[in-house]
Write a protein that holds these residues in place. Structure first.
Motif, mmCIF file in Angstrom:
data_model
loop_
_atom_site.group_PDB
_atom_site.id
_atom_site.type_symbol
_atom_site.label_atom_id
_atom_site.label_comp_id
_atom_site.label_asym_id
_atom_site.label_seq_id
_atom_site.Cartn_x
_atom_site.Cartn_y
_atom_site.Cartn_z
ATOM 1 N N ALA A 58 0.844 -1.187 0.000
ATOM 2 C CA ALA A 58 0.000 0.000 0.000
ATOM 3 C C ALA A 58 0.881 1.238 0.000
ATOM 4 O O ALA A 58 1.868 1.306 0.744
ATOM 5 C CB ALA A 58 -0.929 0.013 1.210
ATOM 6 N N PHE A 59 0.539 2.207 -0.838
ATOM 7 C CA PHE A 59 1.274 3.466 -0.934
ATOM 8 C C PHE A 59 0.318 4.614 -0.629
ATOM 9 O O PHE A 59 -0.831 4.608 -1.088
ATOM 10 C CB PHE A 59 1.863 3.666 -2.339
ATOM 11 C CG PHE A 59 2.864 2.614 -2.752
ATOM 12 C CD1 PHE A 59 4.215 2.788 -2.540
ATOM 13 C CD2 PHE A 59 2.430 1.442 -3.371
ATOM 14 C CE1 PHE A 59 5.123 1.814 -2.926
ATOM 15 C CE2 PHE A 59 3.332 0.472 -3.759
ATOM 16 C CZ PHE A 59 4.688 0.658 -3.532
ATOM 17 N N LEU A 60 0.801 5.599 0.104
ATOM 18 C CA LEU A 60 0.028 6.809 0.371
ATOM 19 C C LEU A 60 0.787 7.990 -0.199
ATOM 20 O O LEU A 60 1.926 8.263 0.198
ATOM 21 C CB LEU A 60 -0.186 7.002 1.874
ATOM 22 C CG LEU A 60 -0.930 8.281 2.269
ATOM 23 C CD1 LEU A 60 -2.387 8.205 1.806
ATOM 24 C CD2 LEU A 60 -0.881 8.510 3.774
ATOM 25 N N LEU A 166 -6.196 -4.051 4.254
ATOM 26 C CA LEU A 166 -5.042 -3.198 3.980
ATOM 27 C C LEU A 166 -3.776 -3.731 4.650
ATOM 28 O O LEU A 166 -2.671 -3.584 4.131
ATOM 29 C CB LEU A 166 -5.330 -1.769 4.472
ATOM 30 C CG LEU A 166 -4.344 -0.678 4.087
ATOM 31 C CD1 LEU A 166 -4.265 -0.566 2.572
ATOM 32 C CD2 LEU A 166 -4.769 0.648 4.689
ATOM 33 N N LYS A 174 -2.496 -4.361 -4.904
ATOM 34 C CA LYS A 174 -1.769 -3.185 -4.407
ATOM 35 C C LYS A 174 -2.774 -2.037 -4.242
ATOM 36 O O LYS A 174 -3.647 -1.842 -5.084
ATOM 37 C CB LYS A 174 -0.673 -2.739 -5.388
ATOM 38 C CG LYS A 174 0.376 -3.803 -5.690
ATOM 39 C CD LYS A 174 1.279 -4.067 -4.506
ATOM 40 C CE LYS A 174 2.351 -5.101 -4.857
ATOM 41 N NZ LYS A 174 3.178 -5.478 -3.699
ATOM 42 N N ARG A 192 -0.050 1.469 7.983
ATOM 43 C CA ARG A 192 -0.086 0.302 7.090
ATOM 44 C C ARG A 192 0.340 0.649 5.670
ATOM 45 O O ARG A 192 0.236 -0.192 4.778
ATOM 46 C CB ARG A 192 -1.506 -0.289 7.080
ATOM 47 C CG ARG A 192 -1.906 -0.970 8.384
ATOM 48 C CD ARG A 192 -3.401 -1.222 8.441
ATOM 49 N NE ARG A 192 -3.779 -2.122 9.541
ATOM 50 C CZ ARG A 192 -3.946 -1.757 10.794
ATOM 51 N NH1 ARG A 192 -3.766 -0.482 11.129
ATOM 52 N NH2 ARG A 192 -4.293 -2.641 11.726
ATOM 53 N N CYS A 193 0.777 1.906 5.442
ATOM 54 C CA CYS A 193 1.125 2.354 4.092
ATOM 55 C C CYS A 193 2.571 2.865 4.056
ATOM 56 O O CYS A 193 3.111 3.311 5.065
ATOM 57 C CB CYS A 193 0.211 3.489 3.639
ATOM 58 S SG CYS A 193 -1.541 3.073 3.590
ATOM 59 N N GLN A 194 3.142 2.770 2.873
ATOM 60 C CA GLN A 194 4.423 3.432 2.627
ATOM 61 C C GLN A 194 4.099 4.835 2.114
ATOM 62 O O GLN A 194 3.472 4.995 1.072
ATOM 63 C CB GLN A 194 5.246 2.653 1.604
ATOM 64 C CG GLN A 194 6.674 3.168 1.478
ATOM 65 C CD GLN A 194 7.529 2.273 0.614
ATOM 66 O OE1 GLN A 194 7.654 2.506 -0.586
ATOM 67 N NE2 GLN A 194 8.106 1.229 1.199
ATOM 68 N N ARG A 195 4.534 5.833 2.858
ATOM 69 C CA ARG A 195 4.112 7.210 2.583
ATOM 70 C C ARG A 195 5.134 7.963 1.747
ATOM 71 O O ARG A 195 6.334 7.874 2.001
ATOM 72 C CB ARG A 195 3.867 7.938 3.909
ATOM 73 C CG ARG A 195 3.563 9.414 3.779
ATOM 74 C CD ARG A 195 3.202 10.008 5.129
ATOM 75 N NE ARG A 195 3.164 11.462 5.104
ATOM 76 C CZ ARG A 195 2.783 12.211 6.117
ATOM 77 N NH1 ARG A 195 2.380 11.646 7.251
ATOM 78 N NH2 ARG A 195 2.785 13.536 6.033
#
Length: 560
Positions: A58-60, A166, A174, A192-195
């Motif tokens: 997960a990407f933010l 998530l 993804k 839970r995300c890669q920011r």
């Protein structure tokens, strides 16, 4: 009936429609990471993650409007699903753009890349559909990708429903989230995300990008016009391209290129040359010409609040020039020269005072029922404040038991001088002659010492490199750092002592040596002369290692 009457020929077909015009913001949306301007750090991180097969699930993506969040999400989708021209490629930071997944994602028709606007799909039911669909493998792509724009708009229930999936999504899924308000995203989601925080795009990069766009569109543009658009965009490529679109349309109607004056008029910006002249009038205390200059801008359609905003930018630019900061991209040579001149003549305290006065005026104009009148009153307040004594000098004067010196010319306008006390009639005594003005830097230092200005006299001896002294005007070199507010303090002190207004200027060149340097040079010459005398030479030879400690001058003083 003859067949000739029935032969109507081919049914006429409507002319083929020309392709609908696409605005520049859509036409020049980046299709590769190399076209994504201003986000080099993020691209490097993603490239390394793809090469090492360390892809997050997960990407933010967060940042202000128009910096490329949604475009980046689509590029990541292409990078993860690209199969190369030969159909054998894997995930890459440089997607080919020609394979079916790349073309389908670019055209927004790939079945395994699902985009959702959280602003219109905020509920738990919308998220439940995503959770159910994520269990099934991708139809034709390597990964099934969900792009959720403005993710902060999801409801609390929707966020809670998404958490489990998530955290432990299927390997083929993804999630790519984009938001302008990351503070509204729950920390349980953030963890839970890669920011990736997308930065505002620097004005110089935007101006260069706009130059390529203008050239590709077959137009010409002045560099100053593109710099104006880049500054107005405030770091947003989309906002800047929208403004550029409007500027090109205006240029097309006029039959000319994109000109700076046209962009300035389109944006409602003040002419910076006129604002510099207004700023000069404010500093000079010329009220009537300053109000006339303001009315001239107002008659041209410039908003009074925009005038004050540009004056604030001018004060900020002078302050940056005073601390030695690099000038911004697109700044003209005339503006750079003017800001540098003001930076030399204005102290930090004066600049801070100007900033506060103009900022207060800007806020007042924003709320005023009569904006132009409120703007005039704000400028008059700036002019009036420039003639008031400095708070620091006022405090020193009160502490020393003396009143602050009035500005040259007597009491303020409208104030009457105090009536003299009644006294017996007596013969008028001749007025004392005005004190002679000091005609050398040493005389100035002695005068300051005589009147108890010990700190100033030390600074004069140690720092003043005179270029020209024509009382009551002193021009000194700025090659040597001077204490803050030194020129103002020296001018005030000399005015109080001599009764005349002094002009203390910072000029060009190295100037003559300071008094301290002159005395040091004289002492060194005396020392060399003494050491060269036969008697001292013989003494030094008789006592090896001896040193000259001090000697007595002709005037009886001791030198070392």
């Amino acid at each position: 009936m003859s067949d000739s009457f029935l032969d109507l020929g081919e049914t006429p077909q409507p002319a083929a429609k020309a392709d609908a015009y696409r605005v520049l913001a859509r036409k020049y949306r980046p299709q590769t990471f190399s076209q994504l301007i201003g986000q080099d750090a993020m691209v490097t991180t993603l490239g390394n993650a793809i090469k090492r097969d360390r892809l997050a699930h997960a990407f933010l993506l967060t940042g202000v409007r128009g910096v490329g969040k949604t475009s980046t999400a689509r590029l990541i989708a292409k990078a993860l699903n690209c199969i190369g021209p030969d159909g054998q490629g894997g995930p890459t930071i440089d997607p080919c753009g020609v394979c079916e997944p790349c073309r389908a994602i670019a055209e927004g028709r790939h079945i395994d890349v699902i985009e959702m606007d959280a602003a219109s799909h905020t509920g738990i039911d919308d998220i439940r559909e995503i959770i159910e669909a994520s269990r099934y493998a991708a139809v034709s792509a390597r990964y099934k990708i969900y792009i959720i724009d403005e993710v902060h708009m999801l409801s609390k229930a929707a966020f809670n429903g998404l958490l489990k999936t998530l955290e432990e999504p299927p390997g083929h899924v993804k999630f790519l989230f984009a938001t302008t308000e990351v503070n509204k995203v729950p920390v349980t989601v953030l963890s839970r995300c890669q920011r990736f925080d997308l930065r505002r795009i620097p004005a110089e990069l935007l101006a260069g990008h706009f130059a390529h766009v203008v050239a590709a569109e077959g137009f010409e543009a002045e560099p100053e016009a593109l710099a104006l658009i880049a500054r107005a965009a405030e770091g947003s490529a989309r906002d800047g391209l929208s403004i550029l679109d409007q500027a090109i349309a205006h240029a097309g109607m006029e039959g000319e290129g994109v000109r700076a004056d046209a962009v300035r008029a389109m944006l409602g910006l003040s002419d910076r040359g006129a604002i510099r002249e207004l700023f000069r009038l404010l500093l000079a205390g010329e009220a009537a010409p300053a109000l006339a200059a303001l009315r001239g801008q107002y008659d041209l359609g410039v908003d009074p609040q925009a005038v004050l905003r540009t004056l604030l930018e001018t004060v900020h630019g002078v302050t940056l020039a005073k601390v030695g900061a690099a000038p911004p991209a697109g700044q003209s040579a005339e503006e750079r020269e003017a800001l540098g001149h003001w930076a030399e003549s204005l102290s930090f305290s004066m600049l801070h005072r100007l900033w506060q006065l103009l900022l207060k005026g800007h806020d007042e104009v924003a709320r005023a029922a009569l904006p132009i009148e409120a703007c005039e009153m704000a400028l008059l307040r700036v002019i009036h404040a420039s003639s008031l004594p400095d708070p620091g000098e006022l405090a020193r004067a009160l502490a020393e038991g003396r009143g602050p010196a009035l500005p040259a010319g007597g009491p303020p306008h409208g104030a009457s001088a105090p009536a003299p006390a009644e006294a017996p009639v007596a013969a008028a005594e001749p007025e004392p002659a005005p004190p002679a003005l000091p005609d050398s830097v040493e005389a100035i230092a002695d005068l300051l010492e005589k009147h108890g200005r010990h700190t100033l006299q030390v600074q004069v001896r140690n720092h003043v490199r005179p270029i020209r002294l024509e009382p009551p005007e002193l021009e000194m070199s700025g090659a040597r750092p001077l204490p803050t507010d030194f020129t103002r303090d020296l001018g005030l002190a000399l005015r109080e002592i001599t009764g005349q207004t002094w002009s203390i200027l910072i000029g060009e060149g190295a100037g003559n040596p300071t008094l301290r340097e002159t005395l040091a040079a004289q002492a060194e010459a005396e020392r060399a002369e003494i050491l060269a005398s036969p008697l001292v030479v013989a003494a030094m030879a008789a006592f090896p290692g001896a040193e000259l400690d001090h000697w007595k001058r002709k005037d009886g003083s001791i030198a070392r």
